[in-house]
Design a protein around this motif. Structure first.
Motif, short mmCIF file in Angstrom:
data_model
loop_
_atom_site.label_atom_id
_atom_site.label_comp_id
_atom_site.label_asym_id
_atom_site.label_seq_id
_atom_site.Cartn_x
_atom_site.Cartn_y
_atom_site.Cartn_z
N HIS A 42 0.96 -1.27 -0.03
CA HIS A 42 -0.05 0.17 0.01
C HIS A 42 0.94 1.31 0.06
O HIS A 42 0.45 2.02 -0.86
CB HIS A 42 -1.00 -0.12 1.12
N ILE A 43 1.92 1.46 0.85
CA ILE A 43 2.78 2.36 0.99
C ILE A 43 3.44 2.74 -0.32
O ILE A 43 3.80 3.62 -0.64
CB ILE A 43 3.66 2.24 2.43
N PHE A 44 4.01 1.49 -0.94
CA PHE A 44 4.79 1.60 -2.05
C PHE A 44 3.89 2.23 -3.17
O PHE A 44 4.68 2.96 -3.87
CB PHE A 44 5.16 0.16 -2.50
N ARG A 45 2.79 1.80 -3.13
CA ARG A 45 1.99 2.18 -4.37
C ARG A 45 1.51 3.87 -3.93
O ARG A 45 1.59 4.54 -4.83
CB ARG A 45 0.42 1.49 -4.31
N VAL A 46 1.45 4.30 -3.07
CA VAL A 46 1.01 5.53 -2.53
C VAL A 46 2.06 6.39 -2.84
O VAL A 46 2.09 7.55 -3.46
CB VAL A 46 0.65 5.74 -1.11
N CYS A 47 3.38 5.94 -2.55
CA CYS A 47 4.55 6.75 -2.47
C CYS A 47 5.06 7.14 -4.03
O CYS A 47 5.22 8.05 -4.42
CB CYS A 47 5.76 6.15 -1.83
N ASN A 48 4.63 5.92 -5.10
CA ASN A 48 5.01 6.10 -6.28
C ASN A 48 4.05 6.76 -7.25
O ASN A 48 4.49 7.91 -8.15
CB ASN A 48 5.33 4.62 -6.91
N ARG A 49 2.79 6.69 -6.76
CA ARG A 49 1.66 7.35 -7.55
C ARG A 49 1.74 8.76 -7.17
O ARG A 49 1.52 9.70 -7.97
CB ARG A 49 0.30 6.68 -6.95
N THR A 50 1.82 9.34 -5.78
CA THR A 50 1.84 10.65 -5.51
C THR A 50 2.96 11.37 -5.64
O THR A 50 2.89 12.79 -6.00
CB THR A 50 1.33 10.65 -4.00
N GLY A 51 4.05 10.74 -5.97
CA GLY A 51 5.32 11.65 -6.16
C GLY A 51 5.85 11.81 -4.74
O GLY A 51 6.96 12.65 -4.66
N GLY A 69 10.26 5.03 -5.80
CA GLY A 69 11.34 4.25 -5.81
C GLY A 69 11.13 2.88 -6.49
O GLY A 69 9.80 2.48 -6.63
N LYS A 70 12.02 2.21 -7.00
CA LYS A 70 11.64 0.94 -7.83
C LYS A 70 11.73 -0.30 -6.85
O LYS A 70 11.11 -1.50 -7.23
CB LYS A 70 13.30 0.82 -8.66
N ASP A 71 11.94 -0.14 -5.59
CA ASP A 71 11.57 -1.40 -4.68
C ASP A 71 11.05 -0.85 -3.22
O ASP A 71 11.48 0.34 -2.92
CB ASP A 71 12.78 -2.23 -4.75
N VAL A 72 10.87 -1.50 -2.35
CA VAL A 72 10.34 -1.07 -1.11
C VAL A 72 11.52 -0.42 -0.17
O VAL A 72 11.27 0.56 0.21
CB VAL A 72 9.74 -2.17 -0.42
N ARG A 73 12.77 -1.04 -0.39
CA ARG A 73 13.84 -0.27 0.57
C ARG A 73 14.25 0.98 -0.19
O ARG A 73 14.47 1.81 0.71
CB ARG A 73 15.16 -1.26 0.30
N ALA A 74 14.19 1.23 -1.47
CA ALA A 74 14.27 2.59 -2.12
C ALA A 74 13.19 3.56 -1.46
O ALA A 74 13.66 4.63 -1.43
CB ALA A 74 14.36 2.44 -3.67
N VAL A 75 11.99 3.33 -1.53
CA VAL A 75 10.85 4.03 -1.12
C VAL A 75 11.13 4.39 0.41
O VAL A 75 11.03 5.37 0.86
CB VAL A 75 9.50 3.25 -1.22
N GLU A 76 11.50 3.38 1.16
CA GLU A 76 11.63 3.60 2.68
C GLU A 76 12.79 4.49 2.90
O GLU A 76 12.63 5.59 3.75
CB GLU A 76 12.06 2.13 3.48
N ASP A 77 13.95 4.36 2.13
CA ASP A 77 15.12 5.41 2.33
C ASP A 77 14.78 6.75 1.95
O ASP A 77 15.31 7.54 2.57
CB ASP A 77 16.28 4.72 1.35
N LYS A 78 13.95 6.69 0.85
CA LYS A 78 13.49 7.95 0.41
C LYS A 78 12.59 8.99 1.44
O LYS A 78 12.96 10.00 1.71
CB LYS A 78 13.00 8.25 -0.79
#
Length: 225
Positions: A150-159, A163-172
Motif C-alpha cells: 500500500h505504501i509503495f503504491r501511494v509513494c510512487n503514485r503521489t510522487g 522508488g523501484k523497490d520497497v527499500r528505495a521507497v523507505e530510504d527516500k
C-alpha cells in the motif's frame, strides 16, 4: 494569462509537509488495525499478517491470545496446537513453524521479552525488515517507516517518495518526511493506500491530497460529469 507552471514528478518539501498536515488533520492519532495489547502480541500478529488481511489475523488471534499470548505459552502449544488457531490464515504451516521458533529464541535468549534492537528482531524466524519496522514503530515508539504494498503504491503514485523497490521507497521516505510526522507516517500512508488510494480503482474524488498528487491516471469525479 500566466501559464500554469510545470510540476516535477516528485513532491517538493512544502508539498510533503502539506500532504502530512492534511492526513494528520483527518486522522490525528493513527494506529495499526492489528489487535494487540503487548509487544509480543503485535510481533506475532505482524508475522501472521504476511500475505493475509488484518481482519483475518485479528479473527485468529482473538481466539489464540486468551489461551496463549506469551512465548512460553505458545511453546507449550507447539506447532500443531498453534495451527489449530491460525489455520484460516494463508501460509499457516510456515507461519506456525516461524512463530514457535521465534518463541523459543525469545525464551532462551531474551527472557521472553521482545528485543527493541533492529538486528535482534530481524534475526528472529519470520521477521524481516518490514516486520521489524512495524514492531519498532508501533510497540516501541521508534520513528521507523515500514513499506508494504500500500505504501509503495501511494509513494510512487503521489510522487512523495518514488522508488523501484520497497527499500528505495523507505530510504527516500526517511529523508523527505518531516521529523514531526515520522512517527505516524507509516500509519497514515498505509490507511490512505488501503481505503483511498486503492490498487484497482483509487477513490481520487474523495482524496484530501488530490491536488498535490502526481498520479496522472486519477479517477474522475463522476458527480461532475
Amino acid at each position: 494569462m500566466n501559464a500554469t507552471p510545470k510540476r516535477g514528478k516528485t513532491l517538493k518539501p512544502a508539498e510533503v509537509r502539506e500532504l502530512f498536515s492534511r492526513l494528520a488533520e483527518l486522522n490525528p492519532h493513527p494506529t495499526t488495525e492489528l489487535a494487540y495489547t503487548t509487544p509480543f502480541e503485535l510481533l506475532v500478529a505482524v508475522i501472521l499478517s504476511a500475505q493475509a488481511t488484518d481482519v483475518g489475523v485479528n479473527k485468529a488471534t482473538r481466539k489464540l491470545y486468551p489461551v496463549a499470548n506469551t512465548p512460553a505459552a505458545i511453546l507449550a502449544l507447539g506447532e500443531e496446537g498453534l495451527k489449530t488457531y491460525i489455520a484460516t490464515i494463508g501460509l499457516f504451516n510456515a507461519k506456525a513453524k516461524n512463530v514457535v521458533a521465534t518463541c523459543r529464541i525469545l525464551v532462551e535468549q531474551y527472557d521472553g521479552e521482545v528485543p527493541r534492537d533492529r538486528a535482534a528482531l530481524e534475526a528472529l524466524p519470520g521477521v524481516g525488515r518490514k516486520t521489524a519496522n512495524v514492531v519498532m514503530n508501533t510497540a516501541f515508539g521508534e520513528p521507523t517507516i515500514a513499506v508494504d504494498t500500500h505504501i509503495f503504491r501511494v509513494c510512487n503514485r503521489t510522487g512523495l517518495a518514488p522508488g523501484k523497490d520497497v527499500r528505495a521507497v523507505e530510504d527516500k521516505l526517511m529523508k523527505v518526511v518531516p521529523e514531526d510526522y515520522k512517527q505516524d507516517a507509516h500509519h497514515w500512508l498505509i490507511l490512505h493506500g488501503r481505503y483511498v488510494c486503492k490498487a484497482r480503482k483509487p477513490d481520487c474524488p474523495q482524496c484530501v491530497i488530490r491536488d498535490l498528487c502526481r498520479f496522472k491516471d486519477k479517477t474522475p469525479d463522476e458527480s461532475n460529469r
